[in-house]
Design an enzyme around this catalytic site. Structure first.
Site, short mmCIF file in Angstrom:
data_model
loop_
_atom_site.label_atom_id
_atom_site.label_comp_id
_atom_site.label_asym_id
_atom_site.label_seq_id
_atom_site.Cartn_x
_atom_site.Cartn_y
_atom_site.Cartn_z
N GLU A 135 51.50 -9.70 11.25
CA GLU A 135 51.31 -8.25 11.38
C GLU A 135 51.70 -7.65 10.04
OE1 GLU A 135 50.05 -6.56 13.87
OE2 GLU A 135 50.01 -8.07 15.44
N CYS A 162 53.67 1.24 9.09
CA CYS A 162 52.57 0.37 8.62
C CYS A 162 51.21 1.01 8.83
CB CYS A 162 52.64 -0.97 9.33
SG CYS A 162 52.60 -0.81 11.12
#
Ligand code: NAD
Length: 456
Positions: free
Chosen positions: A209, A243
């Protein structure tokens, strides 16, 4: 316990089959939910200490999401863990096809500092629901949260089922030397490559991720007030250290004059006239990142914001006009409240720009033109995103979450988390009686005719 011994003890424990017991997994998740709920204040305090996060934001973006995730798995674990029936072709009859969700075994979860609680606990919930053992390595850059995670896990699990290894890069490296059955890593693409190299030594499957530069597009048909409010929100949450935060803006030139004033007004609406004094506003994680971010202010012309406070490590939401796409702020992931903007004339320039860069983790489009919406949804690669909003695609366990290319591989949230932490084992169950004789040699022309009939 030393890391090699800890891994060995988890491997032994996994082989006792106790983690495969679905009722036991469910009880463990309930226990974890209770522990998180009763530690809500400690988690909030730790997040305040590490990042200056406001209580409401800490609950909305970390503790609350972890609790929702637990509720989902506690409710659905029996269905998720059940063998799935699959269609059985005539050639396999009389028989039955099944898919069995096989837990991988001993898993490693490495977490970053920006959502230090959620990004350690959320993958762990999926790993435990799926029947695995796990070692969690929280981020050393959020030490107070790392300690709360360790305390919570210690109160819920024996270390041979779930353990927390606190520490920095050296702890990560020591862990990565061991053989795991699955590695789930959240962090930067740079370290993602290191993790994958270690995993390759043992052919260990990975989920990565990662991050990167997520574009946010505002075309000439957008509602500029709504677009800017939701974009500023995406940059204000966790002070842009998210993110999936909009990293940079691509805005139609017809908005050039209005954009700065709307940006300023919307920032004030969210954080007041003096954002640097707002108690609701997260600070930058440390001096190194603060200095990196403030240096970006030289890469363009400040259109709104641009104020900084060195003593509190805070930066106001800042709109920065950039004319040269080669400057650092347009090359590196920003991970802070600075929003560079490039104005464009025709939407084809946007498609070309986004497609000629790394595939982003998120993409946001503000538009009411369905031909543009349709084109972006179906022709531009990105991990996930929103039309006329930012961040919200991560706020549901009914959508998978994950990147593509440089922004990651694999996905989780809800059922996708369960699938990530299990191998889908396919099984054909045959009774002893009944067989299609043409599959066996010797192959006559009659048998070949039958084979061709079935395999056409
Ligand atoms: P990072 O990669 O520096 O660190 C993440 C973890 O890796 C930490 O636990 C750290 O101890 C460990 N680590 C660091 N260097 C290592 C090395 N050389 N070898 C082994 N382990 C090492 O990332 P970060 O600065 O904590 O987080 C920011 C990055 O994470 C950004 O790129 C952001 O976009 C990304 N991110 C992605 C997601 C997502 O869900 N896709 C979520 C949050 C953050």
């Amino acid at each position: 316990m030393e890391i090699p011994q800890l891994v060995a003890s988890q491997q032994l424990y996994f082989r006792t089959d106790q983690t495969r017991d679905v009722s036991k997994r469910r009880e463990a998740l309930k226990k974890l939910r209770k522990a998180i709920a009763s530690n809500e204040k400690n988690i909030a305090k730790a997040l305040e200490q590490d990042l200056g996060k406001a209580k409401a934001e800490a609950y909305m973006t970390e503790t609350g999401i972890a609790l929702t995730s637990l509720r989902y798995f506690i409710r659905n674990i029996r269905t998720l863990a059940k063998d799935k029936k699959a269609k059985t072709p005539v050639t396999l009859m009389p028989g039955k096809c099944r898919i069995v969700a096989e837990p991988y075994g001993c898993t490693l979860i490495i977490a970053p500092w920006n959502y230090p609680f959620l990004l350690a606990i959320d993958p762990l919930i999926a790993a435990v629901a799926a029947g695995n053992c796990a070692i969690v390595k929280p981020s050393e850059m959020a030490p107070a949260t790392s300690q709360v995670i360790a305390d919570i896990i210690k109160s819920c699990f024996e270390p041979d089922w779930v353990a927390v290894c606190q520490g920095g890069i050296e702890t990560s490296e020591a862990l990565l030397k061991e053989r795991f059955d699955y590695i789930f890593y959240t962090g930067s693409p740079r370290v993602g490559k290191i993790v994958m190299q270690h995993a390759a030594m043992h052919l260990t499957p990975v989920t990565l991720e990662l991050g990167g530069k997520s574009p946010c597009i505002i075309d000439e048909t957008a509602d500029i007030e709504v677009a800017v409010r939701r974009t500023v929100f995406g940059k204000v949450v966790n002070a842009g250290q998210t993110c999936v935060a909009p990293d940079y803006l691509l805005v139609h030139q017809s908005w050039r004059d209005r954009l700065p004033e709307v940006f300023k007004a919307q920032s004030e609406l969210l954080l007041g006239e003096k954002p640097l004094e707002s108690k609701e506003y997260t600070h930058i994680i440390n001096r190194k990142h603060f200095d990196r971010l403030t240096a970006y202010l030289q890469d363009g012309k400040v259109l709104a914001g641009g104020d900084i406070r060195t003593d509190t490590l805070t930066i106001t939401p800042t709109l920065l006009e950039v004319s040269d796409p080669n400057v650092s702020v347009m090359q590196e992931e920003i991970f802070g409240p600075i929003l560079p903007v490039i104005f464009y004339e025709h939407i084809s320039e946007v498609y070309e720009y986004v497609r000629s860069h790394e595939k982003p983790l998120a993409l946001y489009l503000f538009s009411t033109d369905y031909s543009v919406i349709d084109y972006v949804m179906h022709n531009i690669p990105f991990g996930g995103g929103c039309i006329n909003d930012t961040l919200m695609h991560v706020a549901t366990h009914h959508l998978p979450f994950g990147g593509i290319g440089n922004s990651g591989m694999g996905q989780y949230h809800g059922q996708w988390g369960f699938e990530t932490f299990t191998h889908q084992k396919s099984v054909v169950m045959k009774p002893l009686a009944g067989d299609l004789s043409f599959r066996y040699p010797p192959y006559t022309w009659k048998k070949l005719r039958l084979i061709k009939f079935f395999l056409r």
